[in-house]
Design an enzyme around this catalytic site. Sequence first.
Site, short mmCIF file in Angstrom:
data_model
loop_
_atom_site.label_atom_id
_atom_site.label_comp_id
_atom_site.label_asym_id
_atom_site.label_seq_id
_atom_site.Cartn_x
_atom_site.Cartn_y
_atom_site.Cartn_z
N GLU A 60 0.79 -1.19 -0.09
CA GLU A 60 -0.02 0.03 0.15
C GLU A 60 0.77 1.31 -0.09
O GLU A 60 0.39 2.41 -0.22
CB GLU A 60 -0.92 -0.04 1.24
CG GLU A 60 -2.25 -0.98 1.13
CD GLU A 60 -1.80 -2.51 1.33
OE1 GLU A 60 -0.98 -2.71 2.14
OE2 GLU A 60 -2.57 -3.01 0.43
N VAL A 80 9.24 -2.90 5.83
CA VAL A 80 9.75 -4.19 5.73
C VAL A 80 9.25 -5.46 5.17
O VAL A 80 8.14 -5.73 5.56
CB VAL A 80 10.07 -4.50 7.47
CG1 VAL A 80 10.88 -5.52 7.55
CG2 VAL A 80 10.51 -3.35 8.15
N VAL A 81 9.67 -5.97 4.49
CA VAL A 81 9.23 -7.34 3.75
C VAL A 81 10.04 -8.39 3.89
O VAL A 81 11.34 -8.40 3.63
CB VAL A 81 8.92 -7.06 2.26
CG1 VAL A 81 8.02 -8.20 1.81
CG2 VAL A 81 8.05 -5.86 1.84
N ILE A 82 9.82 -9.49 4.71
CA ILE A 82 10.44 -10.57 4.99
C ILE A 82 10.10 -11.69 4.23
O ILE A 82 9.04 -12.16 4.05
CB ILE A 82 10.35 -10.99 6.58
CG1 ILE A 82 10.63 -9.63 7.19
CG2 ILE A 82 11.15 -12.14 6.86
CD1 ILE A 82 11.35 -9.68 8.43
N THR A 86 6.61 -18.38 0.24
CA THR A 86 5.68 -18.12 -1.16
C THR A 86 6.33 -17.21 -1.90
O THR A 86 6.93 -16.21 -1.37
CB THR A 86 4.48 -17.97 -0.42
OG1 THR A 86 4.51 -16.70 -0.14
CG2 THR A 86 3.86 -18.96 0.49
N HIS A 88 4.96 -14.50 -2.69
CA HIS A 88 4.26 -13.51 -2.18
C HIS A 88 5.44 -12.23 -1.89
O HIS A 88 5.38 -11.08 -2.38
CB HIS A 88 3.60 -13.68 -0.77
CG HIS A 88 2.42 -12.97 -0.80
ND1 HIS A 88 1.04 -13.48 -0.73
CD2 HIS A 88 2.16 -11.44 -0.27
CE1 HIS A 88 0.24 -12.44 -0.59
NE2 HIS A 88 0.77 -11.32 -0.47
N ARG A 127 19.12 -3.51 10.24
CA ARG A 127 19.21 -2.34 9.47
C ARG A 127 18.37 -1.23 9.97
O ARG A 127 18.04 -0.09 9.31
CB ARG A 127 18.84 -2.68 8.02
CG ARG A 127 19.70 -3.55 7.31
CD ARG A 127 19.12 -4.20 6.31
NE ARG A 127 20.22 -4.97 5.38
CZ ARG A 127 20.73 -6.02 5.58
NH1 ARG A 127 20.56 -6.64 6.86
NH2 ARG A 127 21.63 -6.89 4.91
C1 DLZ Z 1 0.68 -10.10 2.84
C2 DLZ Z 1 2.07 -9.66 3.28
C3 DLZ Z 1 2.97 -10.51 3.72
C4 DLZ Z 1 3.01 -12.09 3.42
N1 DLZ Z 1 4.24 -10.27 4.14
C5 DLZ Z 1 4.27 -8.71 4.38
C6 DLZ Z 1 5.56 -8.33 4.74
O1 DLZ Z 1 6.40 -9.08 5.09
N2 DLZ Z 1 5.71 -6.80 5.09
C7 DLZ Z 1 4.87 -6.11 4.54
O2 DLZ Z 1 4.84 -4.94 4.51
N3 DLZ Z 1 3.74 -6.68 3.97
C8 DLZ Z 1 3.37 -7.89 3.90
N4 DLZ Z 1 2.18 -8.25 3.49
C9 DLZ Z 1 1.07 -7.58 3.19
C10 DLZ Z 1 1.13 -6.64 1.93
O3 DLZ Z 1 1.84 -5.76 1.85
C11 DLZ Z 1 -0.62 -6.16 1.79
O4 DLZ Z 1 -0.76 -5.32 2.81
C12 DLZ Z 1 -1.70 -7.01 1.63
O5 DLZ Z 1 -1.28 -7.89 0.73
C13 DLZ Z 1 -2.86 -6.14 1.71
O6 DLZ Z 1 -2.90 -5.67 0.15
#
Ligand code: DLZ
Length: 160
Positions: A60, A80-82, A86, A88, A127
């Site tokens: 978003e 932060v995305v971990i 999958t 995803h 980080r």
């Molecule tokens: C779905 C998801 C997953 C699995 N992991 C993260 C994450 O590590 N970091 C993050 O910021 N958001 C994650 N999301 C949520 C997606 O960014 C998003 O908010 C949803 O898919 C709803 O649109």
Amino acid sequence: MSGHGSPDQKIPHLPQARVAVVAASWHEQVMGGLLDGALRACLEAGVTEPTVLRVPGSFELPVAADRLARSHDAVVALGVVIRGGTPHFDYVCSAATDGLARVALDHGVPVGFGLLTCDDEAQALDRAGLPGSREDKGYEAAAAALATARMLADWVSRAH
Ligand code: DLZ
């Protein structure tokens, strides 16, 4: 990519700048560190009241950044995305990255890129600018956006 080679970014004095920080909400401890770092950089620039918006996830970030870029001189995007098991991870990272780059180019407004894309939480904590972290990516992202905003404003005033 490592932090090795990063510039010693000076924070410009920009007290009149309209600065927005947009931050995702996943991984709250790491996000707390990123947000504190970005706000510290704003304060060092003399920006005492940046707009702060929280969004659910990193996916978003671009839509919020797009809206904020219409009324601000610089936007800082934090998330932060971990990596999980999958695909995803790849979709969220590339949608956020491509979207934020598009926002910067569509609006001609610098967007500081403070999105951590990590294999595990330990990497992210390292980080996040927290006590014991080696890097402070929220601060760095805000410093880059502020420095770019300053550079563009200086160039525009010289060119016109
Ligand atoms: C779905 C998801 C997953 C699995 N992991 C993260 C994450 O590590 N970091 C993050 O910021 N958001 C994650 N999301 C949520 C997606 O960014 C998003 O908010 C949803 O898919 C709803 O649109």
